[in-house]
Motif scaffolding. Sequence first.
Motif, PDB file in Angstrom:
ATOM      1  N   GLY A 326       1.574  -1.059  -0.261  1.00 47.95           N
ATOM      2  CA  GLY A 326       0.268  -0.388  -0.362  1.00 47.95           C
ATOM      3  C   GLY A 326       0.778   0.946  -0.218  1.00 47.95           C
ATOM      4  O   GLY A 326      -0.084   2.394   0.195  1.00 47.95           O
ATOM      5  N   GLY A 327       2.063   1.164  -0.537  1.00 48.53           N
ATOM      6  CA  GLY A 327       3.205   2.528  -0.329  1.00 48.53           C
ATOM      7  C   GLY A 327       3.339   2.639   0.622  1.00 48.53           C
ATOM      8  O   GLY A 327       4.258   4.096   1.128  1.00 48.53           O
ATOM      9  N   GLY A 372      -3.264  -7.010   1.836  1.00 46.98           N
ATOM     10  CA  GLY A 372      -2.596  -5.835   2.558  1.00 46.98           C
ATOM     11  C   GLY A 372      -2.816  -5.484   3.936  1.00 46.98           C
ATOM     12  O   GLY A 372      -3.355  -5.404   5.444  1.00 46.98           O
ATOM     13  N   GLU A 373      -2.237  -6.813   4.492  1.00 46.08           N
ATOM     14  CA  GLU A 373      -2.409  -7.481   5.852  1.00 46.08           C
ATOM     15  C   GLU A 373      -0.720  -7.592   6.340  1.00 46.08           C
ATOM     16  O   GLU A 373       0.035  -8.604   4.949  1.00 46.08           O
ATOM     17  N   LEU A 374      -0.630  -7.309   7.763  1.00 43.30           N
ATOM     18  CA  LEU A 374       1.277  -7.325   7.896  1.00 43.30           C
ATOM     19  C   LEU A 374       0.782  -8.537   8.596  1.00 43.30           C
ATOM     20  O   LEU A 374      -0.054  -9.522   9.287  1.00 43.30           O
ATOM     21  N   LEU A 375       1.905 -10.298   8.393  1.00 42.02           N
ATOM     22  CA  LEU A 375       2.241 -11.566   8.669  1.00 42.02           C
ATOM     23  C   LEU A 375       2.697 -11.834   9.488  1.00 42.02           C
ATOM     24  O   LEU A 375       3.759 -11.269   9.501  1.00 42.02           O
ATOM     25  N   LEU A 376       1.742 -11.590  11.229  1.00 43.03           N
ATOM     26  CA  LEU A 376       3.507 -12.382  11.431  1.00 43.03           C
ATOM     27  C   LEU A 376       3.274 -13.793  12.136  1.00 43.03           C
ATOM     28  O   LEU A 376       2.250 -14.686  12.352  1.00 43.03           O
ATOM     29  N   THR A 377       4.467 -14.409  12.663  1.00 47.49           N
ATOM     30  CA  THR A 377       4.387 -15.430  13.646  1.00 47.49           C
ATOM     31  C   THR A 377       4.966 -15.279  14.645  1.00 47.49           C
ATOM     32  O   THR A 377       5.665 -14.328  14.862  1.00 47.49           O
ATOM     33  N   HIS A 378       4.208 -15.998  15.629  1.00 55.97           N
ATOM     34  CA  HIS A 378       4.396 -16.183  17.365  1.00 55.97           C
ATOM     35  C   HIS A 378       5.816 -16.900  17.141  1.00 55.97           C
ATOM     36  O   HIS A 378       4.912 -18.370  16.613  1.00 55.97           O
ATOM     37  N   GLY A 379       6.686 -16.614  17.590  1.00 58.38           N
ATOM     38  CA  GLY A 379       7.152 -18.223  18.056  1.00 58.38           C
ATOM     39  C   GLY A 379       7.081 -18.495  18.901  1.00 58.38           C
ATOM     40  O   GLY A 379       8.426 -19.728  18.935  1.00 58.38           O
ATOM     41  N   GLU A 380       6.727 -19.204  20.121  1.00 59.42           N
ATOM     42  CA  GLU A 380       6.139 -20.143  21.379  1.00 59.42           C
ATOM     43  C   GLU A 380       5.295 -20.388  21.057  1.00 59.42           C
ATOM     44  O   GLU A 380       4.816 -21.542  21.052  1.00 59.42           O
ATOM     45  N   GLN A 381       4.170 -19.644  20.329  1.00 60.37           N
ATOM     46  CA  GLN A 381       2.458 -20.695  20.170  1.00 60.37           C
ATOM     47  C   GLN A 381       2.396 -20.855  19.338  1.00 60.37           C
ATOM     48  O   GLN A 381       1.155 -21.404  19.103  1.00 60.37           O
ATOM     49  N   VAL A 389      -3.563  -3.313   7.911  1.00 63.50           N
ATOM     50  CA  VAL A 389      -3.053  -2.353   7.309  1.00 63.50           C
ATOM     51  C   VAL A 389      -4.317  -1.661   6.744  1.00 63.50           C
ATOM     52  O   VAL A 389      -4.729  -1.387   5.850  1.00 63.50           O
ATOM     53  N   PRO A 390      -4.806  -0.273   7.878  1.00 62.13           N
ATOM     54  CA  PRO A 390      -5.286   1.267   7.497  1.00 62.13           C
ATOM     55  C   PRO A 390      -5.547   1.683   6.222  1.00 62.13           C
ATOM     56  O   PRO A 390      -4.015   2.601   5.991  1.00 62.13           O
ATOM     57  N   GLU A 391      -6.196   2.482   5.186  1.00 60.68           N
ATOM     58  CA  GLU A 391      -5.954   3.326   4.339  1.00 60.68           C
ATOM     59  C   GLU A 391      -5.294   4.337   4.931  1.00 60.68           C
ATOM     60  O   GLU A 391      -4.827   4.816   4.272  1.00 60.68           O
ATOM     61  N   ASP A 392      -5.632   4.580   6.365  1.00 62.46           N
ATOM     62  CA  ASP A 392      -5.066   5.852   6.874  1.00 62.46           C
ATOM     63  C   ASP A 392      -4.084   5.594   7.428  1.00 62.46           C
ATOM     64  O   ASP A 392      -4.373   4.926   8.914  1.00 62.46           O
ATOM     65  N   ILE A 393      -2.108   5.382   7.597  1.00 61.43           N
ATOM     66  CA  ILE A 393      -1.559   5.015   8.159  1.00 61.43           C
ATOM     67  C   ILE A 393      -1.656   5.434   9.562  1.00 61.43           C
ATOM     68  O   ILE A 393      -1.121   4.485  10.803  1.00 61.43           O
TER      69      ILE A 393
END
Length: 435
Positions: A326-327, A372-381, A389-393
Motif C-alpha cells: 500500500g505504498g 494489505g495485511e501484515l503477516l506475523l508469526t508467534h515464535g512460542e505459540q 493495514v488501514p487506509e490511513d496509516i
Amino acid sequence: MPYTLPIVLPARLIETHRVDLSAPYSTGWRVTAHDVAAAPCGDLYALYQLYRHGGGLAADQTGPATGNFNYRIITRYAPDGVPLATALCCPSGAGAGEWASAVVDGPDMTLCVLPDGLLSVNAHPDCTTLIAPDLSAVVGTYHTRGRQAFEEFAPGDPFACSISVTPSGRLLCTTTEYGVQGYGNSLANIVGVADGPLTPDHKPSIQAVAAFDPEPAGQTQDDLRPHVLFDGQPVGLQNRPRPALREIFEPGRPISRWNLSELFRPAALSDELFVVPMRARRGSRGGAFAFALVNDQAEQKGRLLGMDPWADSPFTGECFNVAAGGGHAFHLNRYGLFAWNADGTLAIKLSTADKTFKPLTRFTLTTCSPAGELLLTHGEQHLVLRVPVPEDIADLGKSVETALTAYRRERAALKKTWTPIGWHWVQDGAAVHHL
C-alpha cells in the motif's frame, strides 16, 4: 475472516518420531517458522521446520522413534484460515530415507506466490523450487551448489535466493556472488528485478539494481551468471552496480565497519522502488544498519529514516525483516512496529513500551499480503497473526490493537478445538504430500 491461524504438525509425523510435545526445546528438538506468503486469491502458505538433533537422549540413537531428524513443512490455508493441505520436504535423519525430496534444501528458506499462482521456495545459493498451488507436486527446480573454495566448480542452473512480487507482478530478487567480503563461498550480494514469468520452462533475466559488496574477491569467468545482468552484461568480475550499498553508507570511512556484514531480503514499495535491509554482521545493540532505498534504474534514493540506532535497534532479537504494501514500508523489532511513507519518512511508530503493543515483542514480521495485511508469526505459540493495514496509516495503532484482541480470543477458541500440547497444533487425519 479470522486473524489467527495455527502452524500445524502432521499427527503421523509426530507419532513416527514419537515427539514429546511437552518436552522443552533444550532437550534437542524444535519447531521454527521460516516464512509466510499470501496469494491474491486469499490463500496463505506457511513454511516451517520440525527437527530433533544434538544433545539429549536422541543424539546417540538411530531409529525414527528416538533418532535425529529434520523436515521442512509447508501448509496451505484457505482465506477463512482452515488448513487445506500440508507437504513435507527436505527430510533427513532417522526414518526419513524412504523418499527423496524434489525441493532444493538450503539456508534461509523463503516463500513467494508467483503471479501465475505457483509457489516458489527459495534458498541459498540461488536455489528456486516451483510447487503446484495445491502442494501436490514439485513442477520445476533451478538450483546450484554455488562455488566453494578449493572445490571443482559445477555451474548448475541457478535463479535466485529470494523472490518477492511487486504490485504489478515483477519479481524482486536477491542473488549470490562468490567471494563476497572475501569469503570462499557464495553469499547474497545482488538485488535485481525480473520481468516476465518464471515457469518450469522459462527463466527470465534479472536486471541488477544494487550490489552490497563492490568488489567480491577471487572471481573468475566461471562466476559470471548469464541470467543476472547489469548494463547488458552478466554480473561478475568488475561488472555490478556502483557505488555499492556499502560504499554509499560509509562514504569516506574505513570499510572495516561493515566487514562481515549482511544483506537481507528486499521489499517492494512499488514497482520501481525497493527497500534493502543491511547490517554490520558483527553488530550489537547500537550497531550499524540501514534500510536502503533503491529504484529500478540502479539509483540510490536514500534510506528509511527515524530509527534511533540504540533505542530502536533491530540487533536485539536479530529482527531485520522489512515488509511493504500500500505504498508503505513496515518493520517490527523488540522496540516497536514502524511504518514509513514511500519517501522514507517515518509515518508512525507503535512502541512496545506501551502496554497495548508489548505483545508484539513475541512476534516476527514476515510479509505484507496482496490484501494489505501484515503477516506475523508467534515464535512460542506457533500461530500466524494477520493485521489489516488501514487506509490511513495513522490508524495503524487501532488496527494492531484490534488484531491483538482478536488474537487472544481466537487463540482461546483454537485451544478448545485443537487441544495443543505445549502450544503445538497437531492435525490428525489430514492428507500429507511428500514433495
